[in-house]
Design a protein around this motif. Sequence first.
Motif, PDB file in Angstrom:
ATOM      1  N   GLN A   1      29.440  17.300  37.779  1.00  0.00           N
ATOM      2  CA  GLN A   1      29.781  18.508  38.503  1.00  0.00           C
ATOM      3  C   GLN A   1      30.398  19.527  37.537  1.00  0.00           C
ATOM      4  O   GLN A   1      30.949  19.153  36.503  1.00  0.00           O
ATOM      5  N   PRO A   2      30.297  20.821  37.837  1.00  0.00           N
ATOM      6  CA  PRO A   2      30.882  21.828  36.954  1.00  0.00           C
ATOM      7  C   PRO A   2      32.378  21.590  36.754  1.00  0.00           C
ATOM      8  O   PRO A   2      33.095  21.285  37.719  1.00  0.00           O
ATOM      9  N   TYR A   3      32.824  21.721  35.491  1.00  0.00           N
ATOM     10  CA  TYR A   3      34.249  21.585  35.197  1.00  0.00           C
ATOM     11  C   TYR A   3      34.823  22.970  34.929  1.00  0.00           C
ATOM     12  O   TYR A   3      34.382  23.682  34.030  1.00  0.00           O
ATOM     13  N   VAL A   4      35.824  23.342  35.733  1.00  0.00           N
ATOM     14  CA  VAL A   4      36.482  24.634  35.597  1.00  0.00           C
ATOM     15  C   VAL A   4      37.936  24.390  35.216  1.00  0.00           C
ATOM     16  O   VAL A   4      38.615  23.557  35.830  1.00  0.00           O
ATOM     17  N   LEU A   5      38.405  25.104  34.191  1.00  0.00           N
ATOM     18  CA  LEU A   5      39.805  24.945  33.811  1.00  0.00           C
ATOM     19  C   LEU A   5      40.712  25.239  35.002  1.00  0.00           C
ATOM     20  O   LEU A   5      40.456  26.172  35.769  1.00  0.00           O
ATOM     21  N   PRO A   6      41.775  24.448  35.181  1.00  0.00           N
ATOM     22  CA  PRO A   6      42.645  24.643  36.347  1.00  0.00           C
ATOM     23  C   PRO A   6      43.246  26.044  36.422  1.00  0.00           C
ATOM     24  O   PRO A   6      43.371  26.605  37.504  1.00  0.00           O
ATOM     25  N   GLU A   7      43.600  26.595  35.262  1.00  0.00           N
ATOM     26  CA  GLU A   7      44.219  27.918  35.241  1.00  0.00           C
ATOM     27  C   GLU A   7      43.249  28.935  34.651  1.00  0.00           C
ATOM     28  O   GLU A   7      42.562  28.654  33.675  1.00  0.00           O
ATOM     29  N   PRO A   8      43.197  30.143  35.227  1.00  0.00           N
ATOM     30  CA  PRO A   8      42.343  31.188  34.652  1.00  0.00           C
ATOM     31  C   PRO A   8      42.845  31.602  33.276  1.00  0.00           C
ATOM     32  O   PRO A   8      44.030  31.451  32.967  1.00  0.00           O
ATOM     33  N   ILE A   9      41.950  32.125  32.456  1.00  0.00           N
ATOM     34  CA  ILE A   9      42.338  32.500  31.094  1.00  0.00           C
ATOM     35  C   ILE A   9      43.059  33.840  31.058  1.00  0.00           C
ATOM     36  O   ILE A   9      43.653  34.194  30.036  1.00  0.00           O
ATOM     37  N   CYS A  10      43.020  34.573  32.159  1.00  0.00           N
ATOM     38  CA  CYS A  10      43.700  35.871  32.206  1.00  0.00           C
ATOM     39  C   CYS A  10      43.944  36.253  33.659  1.00  0.00           C
ATOM     40  O   CYS A  10      43.457  35.589  34.577  1.00  0.00           O
ATOM     41  N   SER A  11      44.650  37.324  33.864  1.00  0.00           N
ATOM     42  CA  SER A  11      44.925  37.818  35.217  1.00  0.00           C
ATOM     43  C   SER A  11      43.680  38.488  35.786  1.00  0.00           C
ATOM     44  O   SER A  11      42.797  38.917  35.027  1.00  0.00           O
ATOM     45  N   PRO A  12      43.578  38.596  37.095  1.00  0.00           N
ATOM     46  CA  PRO A  12      42.430  39.295  37.698  1.00  0.00           C
ATOM     47  C   PRO A  12      42.302  40.732  37.214  1.00  0.00           C
ATOM     48  O   PRO A  12      41.193  41.234  37.040  1.00  0.00           O
ATOM     49  N   GLN A  13      43.451  41.398  36.993  1.00  0.00           N
ATOM     50  CA  GLN A  13      43.417  42.787  36.539  1.00  0.00           C
ATOM     51  C   GLN A  13      42.797  42.894  35.144  1.00  0.00           C
ATOM     52  O   GLN A  13      41.974  43.775  34.877  1.00  0.00           O
ATOM     53  N   THR A  14      43.190  41.970  34.257  1.00  0.00           N
ATOM     54  CA  THR A  14      42.635  41.990  32.904  1.00  0.00           C
ATOM     55  C   THR A  14      41.152  41.655  32.928  1.00  0.00           C
ATOM     56  O   THR A  14      40.355  42.263  32.194  1.00  0.00           O
ATOM     57  N   ALA A  15      40.757  40.693  33.749  1.00  0.00           N
ATOM     58  CA  ALA A  15      39.343  40.339  33.853  1.00  0.00           C
ATOM     59  C   ALA A  15      38.531  41.539  34.323  1.00  0.00           C
ATOM     60  O   ALA A  15      37.442  41.814  33.786  1.00  0.00           O
ATOM     61  N   ARG A  16      39.050  42.277  35.301  1.00  0.00           N
ATOM     62  CA  ARG A  16      38.332  43.437  35.815  1.00  0.00           C
ATOM     63  C   ARG A  16      38.198  44.523  34.745  1.00  0.00           C
ATOM     64  O   ARG A  16      37.133  45.134  34.569  1.00  0.00           O
ATOM     65  N   LYS A  17      39.285  44.776  34.000  1.00  0.00           N
ATOM     66  CA  LYS A  17      39.225  45.792  32.940  1.00  0.00           C
ATOM     67  C   LYS A  17      38.302  45.361  31.798  1.00  0.00           C
ATOM     68  O   LYS A  17      37.601  46.189  31.208  1.00  0.00           O
ATOM     69  N   ALA A  18      38.287  44.056  31.489  1.00  0.00           N
ATOM     70  CA  ALA A  18      37.380  43.561  30.451  1.00  0.00           C
ATOM     71  C   ALA A  18      35.929  43.754  30.876  1.00  0.00           C
ATOM     72  O   ALA A  18      35.068  44.113  30.056  1.00  0.00           O
ATOM     73  N   GLN A  19      35.657  43.546  32.146  1.00  0.00           N
ATOM     74  CA  GLN A  19      34.305  43.768  32.658  1.00  0.00           C
ATOM     75  C   GLN A  19      33.918  45.241  32.545  1.00  0.00           C
ATOM     76  O   GLN A  19      32.775  45.567  32.206  1.00  0.00           O
ATOM     77  N   GLU A  20      34.882  46.130  32.804  1.00  0.00           N
ATOM     78  CA  GLU A  20      34.619  47.568  32.659  1.00  0.00           C
ATOM     79  C   GLU A  20      34.277  47.905  31.204  1.00  0.00           C
ATOM     80  O   GLU A  20      33.354  48.677  30.923  1.00  0.00           O
ATOM     81  N   LEU A  21      35.026  47.329  30.276  1.00  0.00           N
ATOM     82  CA  LEU A  21      34.789  47.595  28.858  1.00  0.00           C
ATOM     83  C   LEU A  21      33.397  47.126  28.441  1.00  0.00           C
ATOM     84  O   LEU A  21      32.673  47.835  27.722  1.00  0.00           O
ATOM     85  N   LEU A  22      33.002  45.932  28.886  1.00  0.00           N
ATOM     86  CA  LEU A  22      31.698  45.400  28.514  1.00  0.00           C
ATOM     87  C   LEU A  22      30.555  46.203  29.123  1.00  0.00           C
ATOM     88  O   LEU A  22      29.512  46.401  28.484  1.00  0.00           O
ATOM     89  N   ARG A  23      30.766  46.689  30.309  1.00  0.00           N
ATOM     90  CA  ARG A  23      29.740  47.535  30.929  1.00  0.00           C
ATOM     91  C   ARG A  23      29.642  48.868  30.180  1.00  0.00           C
ATOM     92  O   ARG A  23      28.546  49.399  29.972  1.00  0.00           O
ATOM     93  N   GLY A  24      30.780  49.385  29.732  1.00  0.00           N
ATOM     94  CA  GLY A  24      30.786  50.646  29.004  1.00  0.00           C
ATOM     95  C   GLY A  24      30.052  50.575  27.674  1.00  0.00           C
ATOM     96  O   GLY A  24      29.470  51.563  27.222  1.00  0.00           O
TER      97      GLY A  24
END
Length: 704
Positions: A472-495
């Motif tokens: 089964q897929p293994y997902v780390l128990p804790e996220p690597i960053c906050s939701p806000q940082t993940a959203r901003k990182a996605q914006e940067l990659l799209r840009g």
Amino acid sequence: MNIKQDIIQRANHVYYVVILLALGVIFRLVYVQYFQKSKSGKFWRERVAATVIQRDTIRAQRGNIYAVDGSLLATSLPTYVVGLDPTVAKQEYFNNKKDSLGLLLSRIFGDRSARDYTDMVTDARSHKRRYVPLNRRRVTFEERQMMRKWPFFRSTAKVAARGGVLRPYYERYHPFDQMAERTIGNLDVRTGRGLMGLEASFQPALAGKNAVGLVEVLSGGVRKPVEDGPDMKPEKGMDLYTTIDVNYQDMAETALRSALEKYNAAKGCVIVMEVATGEIRAIANLTRQGDHYVENFNHALAGRTDPGSTFKLATMMALLEEKAISLEQPVATGGGSTTYHNLVISDAKRGGSGTITARQVFEKSSNVGTHLLMRSYFYSRADKYCSYLQRFHLTKPTGIHMKGEAIPVVRNPDMKGWSKISLTSMSYGYEMQITPLQMLAFYNAVANNGRWVRPMLVKQIKLDEQVVEDNQPYVLPEPICSPQTARKAQELLRGVVTRGTARHINNPNYAIAGKTGTAQKIINGKYQVGKYYTSFIGYFPADKPKYSMITVVDTPQGDNIDLLYAGSVAAPVFKEVADRIVAYDYRMHAPLRGHSSGPRSTTGLLAGYADDLHTISSTLNIRNEPAGEGWVETTASGRWRSRPTRSGRVPDVRGLSLRDAVYLLENKGLRVVIEGRGKVKEQSIDPGTGTDGLSSKTITIKMG
């Protein structure tokens, strides 16, 4: 004294007599055993090598390796050594069948006459040889099935085979030839063990359990199998069900090979992974060998190198997590070059970009801007920065269940070689060694809203139809960053794709997000201008990520250095593969407007092969599907009926798709010329025309 000497002398005489008698007995035994002849002139006993019963390993049938759709990626095909014990059959049977056996052996092997084979088995029987190999060539499974109907090999419930022996040996076969060769792996010819890839990583499961059976070692070292009980039979290996999609694998290898050949590059790799599960759909590795490219090294798992500018995402995310910057703050990059502790930091854009925002620093991939942002906060907090790299899972292997993954080397202040400029170099992807798979897993976590998922290549392990292991897929128990940082990182990659260094791959059909990386190669301790490791890492569709992907083209060559950066070399490979995946995966397409979600009543197809139409109807939820088999067509009333394809006649291909029409016509020996697009509307040779004399004749089909 004289009496004593006389006694000793007599004892010596007795001793010599006993020795002579012993030698005489030994001589007589040897003579009788090997040399004495009977009155008829024949040996009393022929000289034969002593037969010895030994234990011998009987290898188990190795398990299969499957693609995600059940296609075979690797399997073991049996071949058989053909032998005969000519002493088993009764004399009458032997005399009646030996000529037939000689004829059949001559036909199947073709190296000796029927008489030669007959004489060989007759001679072996007369000398009471217990086993004779009939030919060095191993026969196939189909040949073996045929031979089991022959004299001496035929067996039934009542009658055992009369001396015929077909001993199996298993040879590994890859139905898709060299596709994913390094990932699937291969075997050691001598031991049968996996050498690399999945074959080596899952050796115990695939190998099964060998049996130690009894063999009779005859003259010349020939080994004749001895029948053992049921407990001595080998246990077949388990089957691997991988996550590889052969269609995606073909897309990845084709696009990568084309780019490598275009730029005469040294090597490259492509990995396609499902965002939510980490299941790897394709993993291609190619290296230049002479004038062609082969899979002889797994660059994806073991190819550590400086990642270059793709690492800037980690730097930006660390700064965002610390709230040390805002994406709209100005950064004075000046003329695109600066110096820090004798380290010259330069941007790829000549003349620089002047004052730009932090967002633009990332989109334009400015080394100077990245250095300035890092210097404003982390240069006095090196340990803090390094702790973020650990949190991003960039300092250790992914843990994929396959041997050969390299351990990343990411510097920290406690390591030997740390200097005042280490943090600067690290901020834009130097002074480290990371594999493409490790970088992809990091970007995949960003696409997955901060949830890091371990890459997976094997979904299940089965023994026959029983599931032994279900991964089964293994997902780390804790996220690597906050939701806000993940959203901003996605914006940067799209840009980066809409406005930055990868804007050439932006398209209106679906959104791509990602980052280019161009790292200068180090040769003899010096960075070489024009020698680049180019990569692009991203995911698609950007608004609802389903697949993440990394494409690498190492050391592209060309006259214009400006056209050897990642945006021109690696990013187009990403887009080519992504375009084909989006076109192939219908689930990624939005429903057509104005259509209900219920079953549709028409296919839009006039004719086709029933099995294909069943698949299309089931997949697209179409109600009106054919009930018959073979080639079918629709009537004016919309009903399906059989369409005959008579032997020796030109088939009616009107209404068929191009693929089906070409298949039918070329199988009749016709050369096909195509005009237009769509389905076949007309054909230049009337249906039903005899094909005699039409071989290689051209037929034109008009599409519409």
